[in-house]
Design a protein around this motif. Structure first.
Motif, PDB file in Angstrom:
ATOM      1  N   LYS A 133      -3.604  -1.123  -7.002  1.00 42.67           N
ATOM      2  CA  LYS A 133      -3.907   0.040  -5.712  1.00 42.67           C
ATOM      3  C   LYS A 133      -4.459  -1.467  -4.425  1.00 42.67           C
ATOM      4  CE  LYS A 133      -4.889   3.383  -2.966  1.00 42.67           C
ATOM      5  NZ  LYS A 133      -4.914   2.603  -1.914  1.00 42.67           N
ATOM      6  N   HIS A 134      -4.963  -2.580  -4.844  1.00 38.51           N
ATOM      7  CA  HIS A 134      -4.951  -3.051  -4.149  1.00 38.51           C
ATOM      8  C   HIS A 134      -3.505  -3.961  -3.284  1.00 38.51           C
ATOM      9  CE1 HIS A 134      -6.961  -7.476  -1.658  1.00 38.51           C
ATOM     10  NE2 HIS A 134      -5.577  -7.797  -1.970  1.00 38.51           N
ATOM     11  N   TYR A 182       1.450  -1.706   1.795  1.00 36.74           N
ATOM     12  CA  TYR A 182       1.814  -1.241   2.389  1.00 36.74           C
ATOM     13  C   TYR A 182       2.430  -1.344   4.291  1.00 36.74           C
ATOM     14  CZ  TYR A 182       2.527   4.441   3.479  1.00 36.74           C
ATOM     15  OH  TYR A 182       3.253   5.478   3.410  1.00 36.74           O
ATOM     16  N   TYR A 183       1.760  -1.291   5.383  1.00 38.46           N
ATOM     17  CA  TYR A 183       2.386  -1.497   6.455  1.00 38.46           C
ATOM     18  C   TYR A 183       3.021  -2.299   6.624  1.00 38.46           C
ATOM     19  CZ  TYR A 183      -0.736   2.726   7.729  1.00 38.46           C
ATOM     20  OH  TYR A 183      -1.311   3.690   7.243  1.00 38.46           O
ATOM     21  N   PRO A 184       2.935  -3.592   5.918  1.00 39.86           N
ATOM     22  CA  PRO A 184       4.176  -4.977   6.771  1.00 39.86           C
ATOM     23  C   PRO A 184       5.113  -4.631   6.136  1.00 39.86           C
ATOM     24  CG  PRO A 184       1.894  -5.346   5.622  1.00 39.86           C
ATOM     25  CD  PRO A 184       1.876  -4.349   5.597  1.00 39.86           C
ATOM     26  N   THR A 185       5.741  -3.109   4.709  1.00 42.21           N
ATOM     27  CA  THR A 185       6.790  -3.913   4.231  1.00 42.21           C
ATOM     28  C   THR A 185       7.387  -1.698   4.536  1.00 42.21           C
ATOM     29  OG1 THR A 185       5.608  -2.985   2.250  1.00 42.21           O
ATOM     30  CG2 THR A 185       6.753  -5.332   2.497  1.00 42.21           C
ATOM     31  N   LEU A 186       6.743  -0.845   5.303  1.00 43.09           N
ATOM     32  CA  LEU A 186       6.512   0.381   5.165  1.00 43.09           C
ATOM     33  C   LEU A 186       8.545   0.824   5.537  1.00 43.09           C
ATOM     34  CD1 LEU A 186       5.474   3.570   5.082  1.00 43.09           C
ATOM     35  CD2 LEU A 186       5.147   3.289   7.569  1.00 43.09           C
ATOM     36  N   GLU A 187       9.177  -0.123   6.219  1.00 43.83           N
ATOM     37  CA  GLU A 187      10.440   0.997   6.515  1.00 43.83           C
ATOM     38  C   GLU A 187      11.471  -0.123   6.344  1.00 43.83           C
ATOM     39  OE1 GLU A 187      10.386   1.706  10.677  1.00 43.83           O
ATOM     40  OE2 GLU A 187       8.633   3.464  10.703  1.00 43.83           O
ATOM     41  N   ALA A 188      10.677  -1.156   5.938  1.00 39.97           N
ATOM     42  CA  ALA A 188      11.951  -2.512   5.214  1.00 39.97           C
ATOM     43  C   ALA A 188      12.549  -2.911   3.996  1.00 39.97           C
ATOM     44  CB  ALA A 188      10.996  -4.257   5.569  1.00 39.97           C
ATOM     45  N   LYS A 189      11.389  -1.218   2.766  1.00 39.02           N
ATOM     46  CA  LYS A 189      12.090  -1.847   2.013  1.00 39.02           C
ATOM     47  C   LYS A 189      12.701  -0.630   1.229  1.00 39.02           C
ATOM     48  CE  LYS A 189      12.398  -5.229  -0.205  1.00 39.02           C
ATOM     49  NZ  LYS A 189      13.676  -6.324   0.564  1.00 39.02           N
ATOM     50  N   THR A 190      12.479   0.330   2.433  1.00 37.18           N
ATOM     51  CA  THR A 190      13.164   1.832   1.293  1.00 37.18           C
ATOM     52  C   THR A 190      14.617   1.907   0.628  1.00 37.18           C
ATOM     53  OG1 THR A 190      12.821   3.118   3.753  1.00 37.18           O
ATOM     54  CG2 THR A 190      14.550   3.730   2.932  1.00 37.18           C
ATOM     55  N   SER A 238       3.725   8.157  -5.700  1.00 32.42           N
ATOM     56  CA  SER A 238       3.162   9.449  -4.688  1.00 32.42           C
ATOM     57  C   SER A 238       3.391   8.087  -3.629  1.00 32.42           C
ATOM     58  CB  SER A 238       1.785   9.177  -4.653  1.00 32.42           C
ATOM     59  OG  SER A 238       1.275  10.329  -3.271  1.00 32.42           O
ATOM     60  N   ILE A 239       2.871   6.774  -4.264  1.00 26.40           N
ATOM     61  CA  ILE A 239       2.555   5.628  -2.825  1.00 26.40           C
ATOM     62  C   ILE A 239       4.176   5.147  -3.272  1.00 26.40           C
ATOM     63  CG2 ILE A 239       2.370   3.126  -2.261  1.00 26.40           C
ATOM     64  CD1 ILE A 239      -1.132   4.077  -4.169  1.00 26.40           C
ATOM     65  N   ALA A 240       5.030   4.970  -3.948  1.00 30.54           N
ATOM     66  CA  ALA A 240       6.746   4.519  -3.654  1.00 30.54           C
ATOM     67  C   ALA A 240       6.936   5.649  -3.304  1.00 30.54           C
ATOM     68  CB  ALA A 240       6.422   4.420  -5.529  1.00 30.54           C
ATOM     69  N   GLN A 241       7.345   6.507  -3.735  1.00 26.80           N
ATOM     70  CA  GLN A 241       8.384   7.664  -2.671  1.00 26.80           C
ATOM     71  C   GLN A 241       7.561   7.399  -1.438  1.00 26.80           C
ATOM     72  OE1 GLN A 241       6.893  11.852  -3.567  1.00 26.80           O
ATOM     73  NE2 GLN A 241       8.792  12.096  -1.807  1.00 26.80           N
ATOM     74  N   ALA A 242       6.262   7.298  -0.439  1.00 28.24           N
ATOM     75  CA  ALA A 242       5.881   7.470   0.591  1.00 28.24           C
ATOM     76  C   ALA A 242       6.913   5.780   1.041  1.00 28.24           C
ATOM     77  CB  ALA A 242       4.620   7.133   1.007  1.00 28.24           C
ATOM     78  N   LEU A 243       6.123   5.053   0.210  1.00 32.82           N
ATOM     79  CA  LEU A 243       7.000   3.711   0.280  1.00 32.82           C
ATOM     80  C   LEU A 243       8.687   3.834   0.500  1.00 32.82           C
ATOM     81  CD1 LEU A 243       5.087   1.361  -0.999  1.00 32.82           C
ATOM     82  CD2 LEU A 243       5.641   1.534   1.489  1.00 32.82           C
TER      83      LEU A 243
END
Length: 152
Positions: A72-73, A79-87, A110-115
């Motif tokens: 989780k850490h 999360y935010y630094p890679t949010l749009e970069a690894k779609t 859930s987190i992977a889907q959000a990313l």
């Protein structure tokens, strides 16, 4: 040019360590070429590690009905630094629990889907002891992720 597979794990127990070793071994299976594999503990994996990756393989124990705090850490850190970069990045994962893996599965997916990541292999969800069939499934999981990157 080679593809880069990042393996992010939290392995506090011998059982989870066995799964990690089998999965990493699978990434080097016969016929897999041109895939560089980097193995990083979840507490030291960074957004830079993820940004350099073409795919990611995650591993965690199920602790108190959820993924480990270490994994989780990792998600909180990247999360935010890679949010749009690894779609569209392919991913896979394994979870080991003594009696339940459902909360960890839900959280990871859930987190992977959000990313915007795309599941490249069915997750390996293990309860109880790690035996030969679990090690074989982990080997296959690692091999599938690496082979997915060969095809990309």
């Amino acid at each position: 040019m080679s593809a880069h597979l990042l393996v992010v794990h939290h392995t506090p127990s011998p059982a989870v360590q066995e799964i990690l070793e089998a999965a990493v071994s699978g990434t080097h299976a016969e016929g897999i070429e041109g895939v560089e594999v980097e193995v990083r503990p979840a507490l030291s994996a960074t957004a830079s590690d993820l940004l350099a990756a073409d795919g990611v393989l995650l591993g965690t124990p199920a602790n108190i009905g959820y993924m480990s705090g270490a994994l989780k850490h990792f998600f909180d850190t990247v999360y935010y630094p890679t949010l749009e970069a690894k779609t569209g990045m392919p991913y896979g994962y394994w979870v080991h629990g003594n009696n339940d893996t459902e909360g960890a599965r839900r959280g990871i997916e859930s987190i992977a889907q959000a990313l915007g990541w795309v599941m490249a292999a069915q997750p390996l969800l293990v309860t109880g002891p790690v035996d030969k069939s679990v090690r074989e499934a982990a080997f296959e999981l690692g091999g599938t992720l690496a082979a997915t990157l060969m095809e990309a």
